[in-house]
Design a protein around this motif. Structure first.
Motif, PDB file in Angstrom:
ATOM      1  N   TYR A  20      -7.937  -6.239   2.563  1.00  0.00           N
ATOM      2  CA  TYR A  20      -8.634  -6.070   3.564  1.00  0.00           C
ATOM      3  C   TYR A  20      -9.510  -6.057   4.574  1.00  0.00           C
ATOM      4  O   TYR A  20     -10.061  -5.896   5.852  1.00  0.00           O
ATOM      5  N   ILE A  47       1.013  -1.450   0.262  1.00  0.00           N
ATOM      6  CA  ILE A  47      -0.345   0.349  -0.090  1.00  0.00           C
ATOM      7  C   ILE A  47       0.907   0.996   0.036  1.00  0.00           C
ATOM      8  O   ILE A  47       0.413   2.301  -0.475  1.00  0.00           O
ATOM      9  N   LEU A  61      -7.788  -3.299  -1.114  1.00  0.00           N
ATOM     10  CA  LEU A  61      -9.392  -3.139  -0.187  1.00  0.00           C
ATOM     11  C   LEU A  61     -10.010  -4.429   0.188  1.00  0.00           C
ATOM     12  O   LEU A  61     -10.129  -4.408   0.813  1.00  0.00           O
ATOM     13  N   LEU A  79      -3.916   2.455   5.441  1.00  0.00           N
ATOM     14  CA  LEU A  79      -4.812   2.267   5.046  1.00  0.00           C
ATOM     15  C   LEU A  79      -4.384   3.985   6.117  1.00  0.00           C
ATOM     16  O   LEU A  79      -4.827   5.029   4.176  1.00  0.00           O
ATOM     17  N   SER A 112      -1.986   5.960   4.186  1.00  0.00           N
ATOM     18  CA  SER A 112      -2.238   6.838   2.285  1.00  0.00           C
ATOM     19  C   SER A 112      -2.822   7.197   2.145  1.00  0.00           C
ATOM     20  O   SER A 112      -2.579   8.098   1.458  1.00  0.00           O
TER      21      SER A 112
END
Length: 449
Positions: free
Chosen positions: A203, A161, A200, A223, A226
């Motif tokens: 995740y 990521i 995603l 996340l 980011s």
């Protein structure tokens, strides 16, 4: 869940399955659900495994870099093949024979990810394939995005990521123009979005199957950081043509409030600070934003910066998207809480700044009115934290409200034209009062228990 409770659950589940209380799949889901809280030693074992494999990978890269000039083309090519095939073989060996060893799975994923980058760099430098560093990063991202799914490995997904973030930021043509350099990527915007959707998906799968696992918490931090970096770049590109500071303040207020509510509703992994990345970043950012505006010098700074720049006449897609998300999350949050939350100041930061900037933009409104509004909002919000903390017996919430009030007083005191001796005495008195009140509250809470 404590270590003892998890061990009890682990022993009881087989009998529950036999009695038909839960299915075998349900038992496995329960174990995965609380695996992240099984034991602190297991958590530290995973952390040291990740660090160990990362250091091994970086050490190999350093050794190759040191002996680079002494290696010929053939040796470099063989090294690239051995590193990549060796890392892949080790990862699949762990997946096949040690599937329940989370530390090895996570570490082997990181090792594979790093060795893939090293192999690509060796081949590129050996045969002078050309291209920019951003082309290299794009190829690395494209070839490595499946590692997380194959093992699985949250550590590899965490590194991925951040690699995606660098490539996405470099891909922004507006940013390339702003930096006056070629940072573009050969990957299209849709390809980058597709890779992001794959990440995603991993995740979300981790959230559903092992929300409290340390790997999932690591992904949440990745996340959170980011998205924040991408948001900063989007703000720069959106406001590059018309960098109006008051509009940027409203953008940040919306963003931090969204972070806080998303963390409270869906993206928290425990009660500790480090287990709640979105909530903590959102809260700190919103409160810091408010504190930067309580000084009477803040208006002069904003007026000076925006005096020659006209405010944007219409909202862009970013502002509209943030407002829609804010309203949706606010409705969901109020439905869940069903009362005025203790940290209402954080949630209403966008509303406060909208009114605050509107007051500032109207010259017929005195400067005192806008500054009194932002200060009153902060003091009321901090006071409500103290009241809720006293009702709920939460000393941390009481201290948070007191710190906000103390910082507000100190900021105004620093603005005043007092000498250093007077300011030093005021700080000492405030600190003593803070300690006395804290001790008094602690005693009251202990007595009530």
């Amino acid at each position: 869940m404590s270590k003892e409770t998890y061990q009890w659950l682990e022993k009881e589940l087989p009998s529950w399955v036999q009695e038909g209380i839960v299915t075998d799949e349900g038992a496995q889901v329960l174990l995965r659900r609380y695996v992240g809280e099984k034991t602190s030693s297991r958590s530290s074992g995973i952390a040291f495994s990740l660090l160990g494999f990362a250091l091994v990978g970086l050490g190999i890269i350093s050794l190759l870099a040191y002996n680079w000039d002494a290696l010929g083309h053939l040796e470099r090519t063989l090294f690239a093949i051995v590193l990549l095939v060796g890392a892949q073989t080790f990862s699949f060996f762990v997946k096949r024979y040690k599937p329940n060893n989370t530390a090895l799975l996570e570490g082997s994923g990181i090792f594979w990810f790093l060795m893939m980058g090293a192999s690509l760099a060796i081949i590129g430098q050996t045969y002078h394939l050309g291209g920019t560093v951003f082309d290299f990063l794009s190829i690395w991202l494209l070839l490595s995005f499946g590692i997380a799914w194959l093992l699985p490995s949250s550590g590899a997904a965490f590194l991925q990521i951040f690699l995606w973030t660098v490539v996405w930021i470099s891909h922004r043509s507006d940013l390339s123009t702003l930096l006056e350099m070629n940072t573009d990527s050969f990957l299209s915007t849709w390809a980058l979005l597709g890779i992001m959707l794959c990440w995603l998906g991993y995740y979300v799968w981790q959230l559903r199957t092992a929300k409290n696992a340390n790997g999932t918490l690591l992904l949440s931090w990745g996340l959170a950081i980011s998205l924040f970096l991408v948001f900063l770049v989007e703000i720069l590109t959106q406001t590059r043509a018309m960098p109006h500071l008051r509009s940027m303040v409203n953008y940040f207020a919306l963003f931090f409030a969204l972070y806080y509510m998303a963390g409270m509703l869906y993206l928290s992994h425990g009660e500790k600070t480090w287990q709640r990345p979105f909530e903590r970043i959102g809260k700190f950012g919103a409160l810091f934003l408010v504190l930067t505006q309580v000084s009477f010098r803040a208006r002069m700074w904003l007026d000076g910066a925006d005096s020659m720049i006209q405010a944007p006449s219409q909202m862009g897609w970013l502002a509209i998207s943030l407002i829609v998300l804010f309203v949706a999350l606010l409705v969901l949050f109020l439905q869940k809480v069903k009362k005025v939350p203790a940290e209402v100041l954080v949630i209403l930061t966008p509303v406060i700044f909208l009114i605050y900037t509107q007051l500032q933009s109207h010259h017929e409104v005195s400067a005192l009115a806008s500054m009194l509004f932002i200060n009153a909002s902060l003091l009321l919000g901090a006071s409500w934290m103290i009241v809720c903390g006293a009702k709920e017996g939460r000393l941390g919430l009481i201290n948070q409200g007191m710190i906000l009030i103390a910082l507000t007083v100190w900021i105004h005191f620093m603005d005043a034209k007092f000498d250093l001796v007077a300011k030093g005495v005021a700080f000492i008195v405030t600190g003593v009062l803070f300690l006395v009140i804290n001790a008094f509250v602690r005693r009251k809470l202990r007595a009530s228990v």
